[in-house]
Enzyme design. Sequence first.
Site, PDB file in Angstrom:
ATOM      1  N   HIS A 389      59.321 -33.611  55.999  1.00  0.00           N
ATOM      2  CA  HIS A 389      60.405 -34.494  56.425  1.00  0.00           C
ATOM      3  C   HIS A 389      60.166 -35.075  57.819  1.00  0.00           C
ATOM      4  O   HIS A 389      60.863 -36.012  58.242  1.00  0.00           O
ATOM      5  CB  HIS A 389      61.729 -33.724  56.407  1.00  0.00           C
ATOM      6  CG  HIS A 389      62.925 -34.584  56.138  1.00  0.00           C
ATOM      7  ND1 HIS A 389      62.867 -35.949  56.064  1.00  0.00           N
ATOM      8  CD2 HIS A 389      64.232 -34.262  55.930  1.00  0.00           C
ATOM      9  CE1 HIS A 389      64.070 -36.436  55.826  1.00  0.00           C
ATOM     10  NE2 HIS A 389      64.919 -35.429  55.743  1.00  0.00           N
ATOM     11  N   ASP A 393      60.934 -39.843  54.975  1.00  0.00           N
ATOM     12  CA  ASP A 393      62.402 -39.808  54.920  1.00  0.00           C
ATOM     13  C   ASP A 393      62.868 -39.611  53.484  1.00  0.00           C
ATOM     14  O   ASP A 393      62.129 -39.844  52.519  1.00  0.00           O
ATOM     15  CB  ASP A 393      62.982 -41.119  55.467  1.00  0.00           C
ATOM     16  CG  ASP A 393      62.680 -41.310  56.940  1.00  0.00           C
ATOM     17  OD1 ASP A 393      62.569 -40.289  57.662  1.00  0.00           O
ATOM     18  OD2 ASP A 393      62.539 -42.473  57.372  1.00  0.00           O
TER      19      ASP A 393
END
Length: 418
Positions: A389, A393
């Site tokens: 992450h 995204d």
Amino acid sequence: MATEVKVPTLGESVTEATVGAWLKKPGDAVALDEPIASLETDKVAVDVPSPVAGVLGELLVKEGDTVNVGAIIATVEAGGKAASAPASAAASAASAPAAVSAPASAPAPAPASADDAAAVTLSPAVRRLVLEHGLDPSSIKGTGRDGRLTKDDVMAAVAAGTAKAAQSAPTASAAAAPAAAPASSARAEERVKMTRLRQTVAKRLKSAQETAALLTTFNDVDMSAVIEARNKYKDLFEKKHGVRLGFMGFFTKAVCMALKDVPAVNAQIEGDEIVYYNYADISVAVSAPNGLVVPVIRNAEGMSVAEIEKTIGDFGKKAKDGALTMEDMKGGTFTISNGGVFGSLMSTPIINPPQSAVLGLHRIEDRPVVRDGQVVVRPMMYLALSYDHRLIDGREAVTFLVAIKNAIEDPTRLLIDL
């Protein structure tokens, strides 16, 4: 004259290995370039060939020892003759007077069990399986390199019930067996040293959890169209290309298309920079005797489905034979792991550092879904994308999965790059 057997070069940045198994024992005849030992590196198993034809002499290291590249691990007597103890013993017995023969009441030496005879050619993992199931390894047909047994061979024989039980122990040992029997049925424990490959996998996966901001996004896909296409063309496909048409070819093509649309999924973090790749080197998880390995399909974005299936098939055979090389495992920008072949319904795969994402495929099962306002049964599969992450995204992860879903549910998209 004794010739030294040294640890060969194992690959870029690989300086040491673990002795996995000796494939020959001292006194055995060996041919030039015949494997005499198997070494386990961080990624693959490597055979050590004999540098000359002759007889294997002294073993300087034991199974499980760590050795460095260039280290001397054994010697070979060039041009020597293999030990022939059984033949010599038989000749001596034949020429000896009857008066000095052993008394009739003395127990005859029990022949070595098939397990003892074959143990030197079994890898530690296979040997353990054979002992656990009490099997005679000589009754199982090996499909590995030079006819060696693999874990798959043993498990297949167990499932089919074709393997014979190991020979019973000699009479003297059998007398003591009843006393030891209760212990075998008690709460037993066994300590087995982790292989170098398993140690490396453990370190890398733990490092991935500690370093990356791991997150998993799920979706499901209707496999009806791909199954229909596969059933319709699989015979023609195999006849033309000499390889079976599977689902991995479709998914690999779909992944390559999705990576073009969402380049962040095909990128890696190096320090404070992001490296984007304009090619797709796809790591595919393949089952090997010592565990799961991930060889790399290079430039998969330019391959046809047939080329992808052939490459995966070659990797599978090489993994089974223990013939994967360091070059086969090197690199990779994205990984596909198909747990569905083992029956997995859903999982959260862990990324393979320094890669930033991994796609998990799962089993196909009929489930009720709604189509055009009607509840119908469709062959469905769950997809799981685990990703870092820090780089990818949630929007990009979802977009990537949806692109794969669309391509699999409508394979025509794979032809027109849509």
